[in-house]
Scaffold this motif. Structure first.
Motif, PDB file in Angstrom:
ATOM      1  N   LEU A 100       0.726  -1.123   0.014  1.00 32.39           N
ATOM      2  CA  LEU A 100       0.555  -0.095   0.001  1.00 32.39           C
ATOM      3  C   LEU A 100       0.867   1.700  -0.065  1.00 32.39           C
ATOM      4  CD1 LEU A 100      -2.919  -1.398   2.108  1.00 32.39           C
ATOM      5  CD2 LEU A 100      -2.769  -0.298   0.251  1.00 32.39           C
ATOM      6  N   HIS A 101       1.937   1.339   0.799  1.00 32.50           N
ATOM      7  CA  HIS A 101       2.743   2.471   0.247  1.00 32.50           C
ATOM      8  C   HIS A 101       3.726   2.935  -0.604  1.00 32.50           C
ATOM      9  CE1 HIS A 101       3.433   2.059   5.860  1.00 32.50           C
ATOM     10  NE2 HIS A 101       2.133   2.085   5.112  1.00 32.50           N
ATOM     11  N   LYS A 102       3.670   1.742  -1.102  1.00 29.30           N
ATOM     12  CA  LYS A 102       4.437   1.566  -2.657  1.00 29.30           C
ATOM     13  C   LYS A 102       3.833   2.249  -4.077  1.00 29.30           C
ATOM     14  CE  LYS A 102       7.131  -1.604  -6.051  1.00 29.30           C
ATOM     15  NZ  LYS A 102       7.583  -2.791  -6.322  1.00 29.30           N
ATOM     16  N   ALA A 103       2.245   1.440  -3.686  1.00 32.05           N
ATOM     17  CA  ALA A 103       1.173   2.292  -4.101  1.00 32.05           C
ATOM     18  C   ALA A 103       0.986   3.418  -4.001  1.00 32.05           C
ATOM     19  CB  ALA A 103       0.019   1.522  -4.960  1.00 32.05           C
ATOM     20  N   ALA A 104       0.703   4.533  -3.250  1.00 37.53           N
ATOM     21  CA  ALA A 104       0.930   5.404  -2.532  1.00 37.53           C
ATOM     22  C   ALA A 104       1.504   6.768  -2.838  1.00 37.53           C
ATOM     23  CB  ALA A 104      -0.204   5.617  -0.886  1.00 37.53           C
ATOM     24  N   MET A 105       3.210   6.437  -2.875  1.00 34.95           N
ATOM     25  CA  MET A 105       3.045   7.223  -3.376  1.00 34.95           C
ATOM     26  C   MET A 105       3.788   8.165  -3.717  1.00 34.95           C
ATOM     27  SD  MET A 105       7.850   6.608  -1.586  1.00 34.95           S
ATOM     28  CE  MET A 105       7.114   7.145  -0.051  1.00 34.95           C
ATOM     29  N   PRO A 106       3.604   7.167  -5.395  1.00 40.08           N
ATOM     30  CA  PRO A 106       4.069   7.313  -6.888  1.00 40.08           C
ATOM     31  C   PRO A 106       2.485   8.604  -6.634  1.00 40.08           C
ATOM     32  CG  PRO A 106       3.965   5.580  -6.527  1.00 40.08           C
ATOM     33  CD  PRO A 106       3.757   5.487  -5.848  1.00 40.08           C
ATOM     34  N   LEU A 107       1.190   8.195  -6.242  1.00 36.17           N
ATOM     35  CA  LEU A 107      -0.285   8.381  -6.562  1.00 36.17           C
ATOM     36  C   LEU A 107       0.026  10.296  -5.323  1.00 36.17           C
ATOM     37  CD1 LEU A 107      -2.423   5.511  -5.932  1.00 36.17           C
ATOM     38  CD2 LEU A 107      -2.485   7.139  -8.256  1.00 36.17           C
ATOM     39  N   ILE A 108       0.644  10.633  -4.974  1.00 34.62           N
ATOM     40  CA  ILE A 108       0.711  11.740  -4.219  1.00 34.62           C
ATOM     41  C   ILE A 108       1.483  12.583  -4.477  1.00 34.62           C
ATOM     42  CG2 ILE A 108       1.633  13.028  -1.487  1.00 34.62           C
ATOM     43  CD1 ILE A 108       0.459  10.710  -0.170  1.00 34.62           C
ATOM     44  N   LYS A 109       3.232  12.136  -5.034  1.00 35.49           N
ATOM     45  CA  LYS A 109       3.456  13.099  -6.092  1.00 35.49           C
ATOM     46  C   LYS A 109       2.595  13.486  -7.479  1.00 35.49           C
ATOM     47  CE  LYS A 109       7.897  11.229  -4.144  1.00 35.49           C
ATOM     48  NZ  LYS A 109       9.367  10.398  -4.663  1.00 35.49           N
ATOM     49  N   ALA A 110       2.013  12.091  -7.963  1.00 35.65           N
ATOM     50  CA  ALA A 110       1.548  12.999  -9.301  1.00 35.65           C
ATOM     51  C   ALA A 110       0.912  13.863  -8.940  1.00 35.65           C
ATOM     52  CB  ALA A 110       0.835  11.524  -9.648  1.00 35.65           C
ATOM     53  N   HIS A 111       0.183  13.324  -7.838  1.00 41.55           N
ATOM     54  CA  HIS A 111      -0.868  15.217  -7.219  1.00 41.55           C
ATOM     55  C   HIS A 111       0.062  16.400  -7.710  1.00 41.55           C
ATOM     56  CE1 HIS A 111      -4.039  12.047  -6.263  1.00 41.55           C
ATOM     57  NE2 HIS A 111      -5.500  13.636  -6.625  1.00 41.55           N
ATOM     58  N   GLN A 112       1.065  15.864  -6.724  1.00 42.16           N
ATOM     59  CA  GLN A 112       1.635  17.435  -6.274  1.00 42.16           C
ATOM     60  C   GLN A 112       2.130  17.954  -7.853  1.00 42.16           C
ATOM     61  OE1 GLN A 112       4.965  15.928  -3.777  1.00 42.16           O
ATOM     62  NE2 GLN A 112       3.784  16.522  -2.400  1.00 42.16           N
ATOM     63  N   GLN A 115       0.463  17.441 -10.671  1.00 46.92           N
ATOM     64  CA  GLN A 115      -0.712  17.663 -11.264  1.00 46.92           C
ATOM     65  C   GLN A 115      -0.465  17.062 -12.436  1.00 46.92           C
ATOM     66  OE1 GLN A 115      -2.188  21.666 -11.003  1.00 46.92           O
ATOM     67  NE2 GLN A 115      -2.029  21.791  -9.606  1.00 46.92           N
ATOM     68  N   ASN A 116       0.052  15.712 -12.613  1.00 48.25           N
ATOM     69  CA  ASN A 116       0.113  14.542 -13.608  1.00 48.25           C
ATOM     70  C   ASN A 116      -0.766  14.125 -13.790  1.00 48.25           C
ATOM     71  OD1 ASN A 116       0.928  12.547 -15.529  1.00 48.25           O
ATOM     72  ND2 ASN A 116       3.254  13.184 -14.661  1.00 48.25           N
ATOM     73  N   GLY A 161     -17.741  19.417 -18.571  1.00 47.35           N
ATOM     74  CA  GLY A 161     -17.546  19.786 -18.993  1.00 47.35           C
ATOM     75  C   GLY A 161     -15.456  20.286 -18.987  1.00 47.35           C
ATOM     76  N   LYS A 162     -15.939  19.673 -17.421  1.00 52.93           N
ATOM     77  CA  LYS A 162     -14.533  20.712 -17.360  1.00 52.93           C
ATOM     78  C   LYS A 162     -13.077  19.267 -17.507  1.00 52.93           C
ATOM     79  CE  LYS A 162     -16.763  22.966 -13.520  1.00 52.93           C
ATOM     80  NZ  LYS A 162     -16.863  23.370 -11.653  1.00 52.93           N
ATOM     81  N   PRO A 163     -12.061  20.362 -17.070  1.00 51.33           N
ATOM     82  CA  PRO A 163     -10.999  19.143 -18.077  1.00 51.33           C
ATOM     83  C   PRO A 163     -10.613  18.267 -16.615  1.00 51.33           C
ATOM     84  CG  PRO A 163     -10.332  21.622 -18.271  1.00 51.33           C
ATOM     85  CD  PRO A 163     -11.871  21.712 -17.228  1.00 51.33           C
ATOM     86  N   LYS A 164     -10.080  17.350 -17.345  1.00 48.32           N
ATOM     87  CA  LYS A 164     -10.218  16.271 -15.997  1.00 48.32           C
ATOM     88  C   LYS A 164      -9.369  16.685 -14.955  1.00 48.32           C
ATOM     89  CE  LYS A 164     -10.983  11.949 -18.596  1.00 48.32           C
ATOM     90  NZ  LYS A 164     -10.262  10.831 -19.347  1.00 48.32           N
ATOM     91  N   SER A 171      -8.427  19.510  -7.952  1.00 45.26           N
ATOM     92  CA  SER A 171      -9.252  20.614  -7.205  1.00 45.26           C
ATOM     93  C   SER A 171      -8.609  21.237  -5.843  1.00 45.26           C
ATOM     94  CB  SER A 171     -11.093  20.158  -6.841  1.00 45.26           C
ATOM     95  OG  SER A 171     -10.772  18.601  -6.040  1.00 45.26           O
ATOM     96  N   LYS A 172      -9.056  22.181  -5.271  1.00 43.12           N
ATOM     97  CA  LYS A 172      -8.222  22.517  -3.962  1.00 43.12           C
ATOM     98  C   LYS A 172      -9.225  21.763  -2.808  1.00 43.12           C
ATOM     99  CE  LYS A 172      -8.564  26.581  -1.037  1.00 43.12           C
ATOM    100  NZ  LYS A 172      -8.456  28.377  -1.100  1.00 43.12           N
ATOM    101  N   LYS A 173     -10.249  21.075  -2.860  1.00 44.29           N
ATOM    102  CA  LYS A 173     -10.080  19.988  -1.727  1.00 44.29           C
ATOM    103  C   LYS A 173      -9.321  18.941  -1.434  1.00 44.29           C
ATOM    104  CE  LYS A 173     -12.739  18.510   1.494  1.00 44.29           C
ATOM    105  NZ  LYS A 173     -12.851  18.966   2.828  1.00 44.29           N
ATOM    106  N   ASN A 174      -9.659  18.292  -3.219  1.00 40.34           N
ATOM    107  CA  ASN A 174      -9.039  17.119  -3.345  1.00 40.34           C
ATOM    108  C   ASN A 174      -7.144  17.813  -2.455  1.00 40.34           C
ATOM    109  OD1 ASN A 174     -10.775  15.794  -3.783  1.00 40.34           O
ATOM    110  ND2 ASN A 174      -9.910  15.524  -5.948  1.00 40.34           N
ATOM    111  N   MET A 175      -6.210  18.706  -3.296  1.00 43.93           N
ATOM    112  CA  MET A 175      -4.915  18.864  -3.339  1.00 43.93           C
ATOM    113  C   MET A 175      -4.587  19.083  -1.538  1.00 43.93           C
ATOM    114  SD  MET A 175      -3.472  18.038  -6.052  1.00 43.93           S
ATOM    115  CE  MET A 175      -2.388  19.608  -6.122  1.00 43.93           C
ATOM    116  N   GLN A 176      -5.763  19.538  -0.872  1.00 42.76           N
ATOM    117  CA  GLN A 176      -5.218  20.203   0.535  1.00 42.76           C
ATOM    118  C   GLN A 176      -4.355  18.734   1.543  1.00 42.76           C
ATOM    119  OE1 GLN A 176      -8.437  19.903   2.609  1.00 42.76           O
ATOM    120  NE2 GLN A 176      -9.578  22.115   1.841  1.00 42.76           N
ATOM    121  N   GLY A 177      -2.900  19.044   1.894  1.00 42.44           N
ATOM    122  CA  GLY A 177      -1.960  18.280   2.419  1.00 42.44           C
ATOM    123  C   GLY A 177      -1.216  17.675   1.602  1.00 42.44           C
TER     124      GLY A 177
END
Length: 275
Positions: free
Chosen positions: A162-174, A176-177, A202-205, A211-217
């Motif tokens: 789980l740690h291995k899967a979560a880490m690149p996902l947080i980085k991808a959010h940082q 905005q990939n 119609g909004k971009p993915k 979004s601001k909410k999703n990016m908190q933290g």
């Protein structure tokens, strides 16, 4: 199509760090043994025993009244025309595959001084953890009585994956990939894109994912993970036809398996679940 009667209400408790119940082989043995027990109780139409072992249990006078012989709910379980009763009544005493649905929430923000915690929510698909969403909620909400999530010990067998899967996902959010997030997402895609409101279609993915909410933290993540919570459901096959698989659906909390219902998923949907 899954046909559910009993309402899920699991009291979530913290797992003992010495437990071996999460070992895949032992977990399957326990699920099969419990499913056998539930099918035998079902065949005797012992409503109280069935409820006592269910996610709704223990049985209360009101629950027993609502499932009194002749009631609509009783007939859906035990009536002569009930597909559930026909399947269980004709059970040959054997069980086939055990399939699992597992979802995990990995906390990545600190708990001190915050009202909401940040989580990466992942679902296990074909042996790999896939992204579902970035979530923000209180620990009380995660472990509420209506939640199927229970806290995993640090040395749980899923923790490292789980740690291995979560880490690149947080980085991808940082970063905005968008492509990286979508590539690592579940087959249904990120949760935020699954049920779009009409005004968001119609909004971009990227705007929806980051979004601001999703990016908190996410922006100031310190590289550490905290608590991990898991929801685990088992479906134990006891019969099938050309289109449907008849299963005993179980939900596990820290004390063991609980009976949820008899379901009839499509063969294709059932086979897609993890062993």
């Amino acid at each position: 199509m899954c046909k559910q009667l009993l309402v899920l209400a699991v009291a979530a408790l913290t797992l003992d760090t010495t437990t071996t119940a999460d070992d895949s082989n032992q977990s399957s043995v326990d699920a099969r043994n419990f499913a056998t027990k539930m099918l035998k109780i079902y065949q005797t139409k012992e409503v109280k025993k069935l409820l006592d072992h269910s996610t709704d249990g223990p049985a209360t006078p009101r629950m027993l009244q609502r499932l009194a012989p002749g009631s609509g709910r009783y007939n859906s379980l035990f009536g002569d025309s009930s597909w559930r009763w026909k399947a269980v009544k004709n059970w040959n005493g054997k069980l086939a595959a055990v399939k699992y649905h597992r979802t995990a929430m990995v906390q990545f923000t600190k708990g001190a001084g915050t009202t909401e915690l940040g989580f990466v929510t992942l679902v296990l698909e074909t042996g790999k953890w896939k992204f579902q969403s970035i979530d923000h909620m209180t620990e009380r909400s995660v472990l509420s009585p209506m939640s199927a999530n229970f806290k995993l010990p640090e040395k749980h067998r899923f923790a490292q994956s789980l740690h291995k899967a979560a880490m690149p996902l947080i980085k991808a959010h940082q970063e905005q990939n968008t492509a990286a997030v979508l590539k690592s997402s579940s087959a249904d895609g990120p949760a935020v894109l699954q049920y779009l409101k009409k005004e968001d279609e119609g909004k971009p993915k990227s705007e929806l994912l980051f979004s601001k909410k999703n990016m908190q933290g996410v922006a100031d993540w310190d590289g550490k993970f905290r608590a991990i919570y898991m929801s685990e459901m088992a479906r134990v096959e006891f019969a099938r036809n050309d289109s449907e698989v008849f299963v005993v659906t179980l939900q596990r909390d820290s004390r063991g398996w609980k009976f949820e219902d008899i379901h009839s998923p499509d063969v294709k949907d059932f086979e897609a679940l993890n062993d």
